[in-house]
Design a protein around this motif. Sequence first.
Motif, PDB file in Angstrom:
ATOM      1  N   ILE A   1      39.382  42.201  45.818  1.00 26.17           N
ATOM      2  CA  ILE A   1      39.616  42.917  44.332  1.00 26.17           C
ATOM      3  C   ILE A   1      40.325  44.189  44.743  1.00 26.17           C
ATOM      4  O   ILE A   1      41.288  44.454  43.910  1.00 26.17           O
TER       5      ILE A   1
ATOM      6  N   ARG B   1      42.279  39.175  44.512  1.00 27.74           N
ATOM      7  CA  ARG B   1      41.527  38.661  43.419  1.00 27.74           C
ATOM      8  C   ARG B   1      41.302  39.358  42.258  1.00 27.74           C
ATOM      9  O   ARG B   1      41.304  40.622  42.280  1.00 27.74           O
ATOM     10  N   ARG B   2      41.257  38.451  41.104  1.00 29.89           N
ATOM     11  CA  ARG B   2      41.533  39.379  39.830  1.00 29.89           C
ATOM     12  C   ARG B   2      40.061  40.103  39.340  1.00 29.89           C
ATOM     13  O   ARG B   2      39.117  39.822  39.839  1.00 29.89           O
ATOM     14  N   LEU B   3      40.546  41.302  38.782  1.00 33.81           N
ATOM     15  CA  LEU B   3      39.545  42.300  38.340  1.00 33.81           C
ATOM     16  C   LEU B   3      39.219  41.891  36.767  1.00 33.81           C
ATOM     17  O   LEU B   3      39.951  42.045  35.969  1.00 33.81           O
ATOM     18  N   THR B   4      37.951  41.275  36.551  1.00 33.30           N
ATOM     19  CA  THR B   4      37.489  40.857  35.495  1.00 33.30           C
ATOM     20  C   THR B   4      36.889  41.976  34.432  1.00 33.30           C
ATOM     21  O   THR B   4      36.841  43.168  35.185  1.00 33.30           O
ATOM     22  N   LEU B   5      37.008  41.852  33.326  1.00 34.98           N
ATOM     23  CA  LEU B   5      36.464  42.855  32.397  1.00 34.98           C
ATOM     24  C   LEU B   5      34.996  43.280  32.838  1.00 34.98           C
ATOM     25  O   LEU B   5      34.752  44.477  32.759  1.00 34.98           O
ATOM     26  N   GLU B   6      34.189  42.466  33.271  1.00 37.71           N
ATOM     27  CA  GLU B   6      33.101  42.708  33.414  1.00 37.71           C
ATOM     28  C   GLU B   6      32.915  43.576  34.723  1.00 37.71           C
ATOM     29  O   GLU B   6      32.174  44.626  34.961  1.00 37.71           O
ATOM     30  N   ARG B   7      33.821  43.283  35.800  1.00 33.62           N
ATOM     31  CA  ARG B   7      33.863  44.266  36.822  1.00 33.62           C
ATOM     32  C   ARG B   7      34.459  45.395  36.650  1.00 33.62           C
ATOM     33  O   ARG B   7      34.299  46.414  37.228  1.00 33.62           O
TER      34      ARG B   7
ATOM     35  N   ASN C   1      44.835  48.101  40.356  1.00 37.22           N
ATOM     36  CA  ASN C   1      43.529  48.919  40.066  1.00 37.22           C
ATOM     37  C   ASN C   1      43.596  50.093  40.946  1.00 37.22           C
ATOM     38  O   ASN C   1      44.410  50.212  41.826  1.00 37.22           O
TER      39      ASN C   1
END
Length: 190
Positions: free
Chosen positions: A33, A38-44, A3
Amino acid sequence: MGNNLKTLRERKGWTVEDAASAMGLSKSGYEKIENGSRRLTLERIARAAQIYQVPQSDVINDRTNTGVVGEVVRGGRVRFFSPETPTLLVAPAPFDATIDTVALVVTDGDALPGVAEERWFVYHGTRRHGLPEDWIGDLCVVGLPDNVVLVRRPFHGRRAGTYDLFTLGTEPLLGTEIIWSAKIDWIKPR
């Protein structure tokens, strides 16, 4: 998935605490993140795009395309597209593109003779105030007084703080001030 959160945060001038608060996360949660643990979700991704005011594609490192922000016309003059009427034109991103990489499209065959042909893309990154010393002699987009923007190779002028600008097919522009510059990183046929 990688990211660009750190770049976006620093560009905005925010601390980690500022970004964490805007995202609705703890400082340590945001740091995890940002550093990729830590995974970056679609919501984040959607939330980060909203708070940083960028497209979601700028939040993640999956950069397959970059925006075309203007055109290079006869004589190497640059005309930027109006921010109020964004273009739908995109260019394939160079392999080393960053979040700051943008493209210009050459729209005149005489715009950059010997450098780029009509319909080619010219890519550059971040604009810098003035001209960094290590860009002397490199092909750059340069912003001059009176909002004139050109693609040229700058060299030191005779007077301190001035530059002589060169490109094939046009007369040199001697002894001019450079307000801002952006080094051209890549040129690619369309």
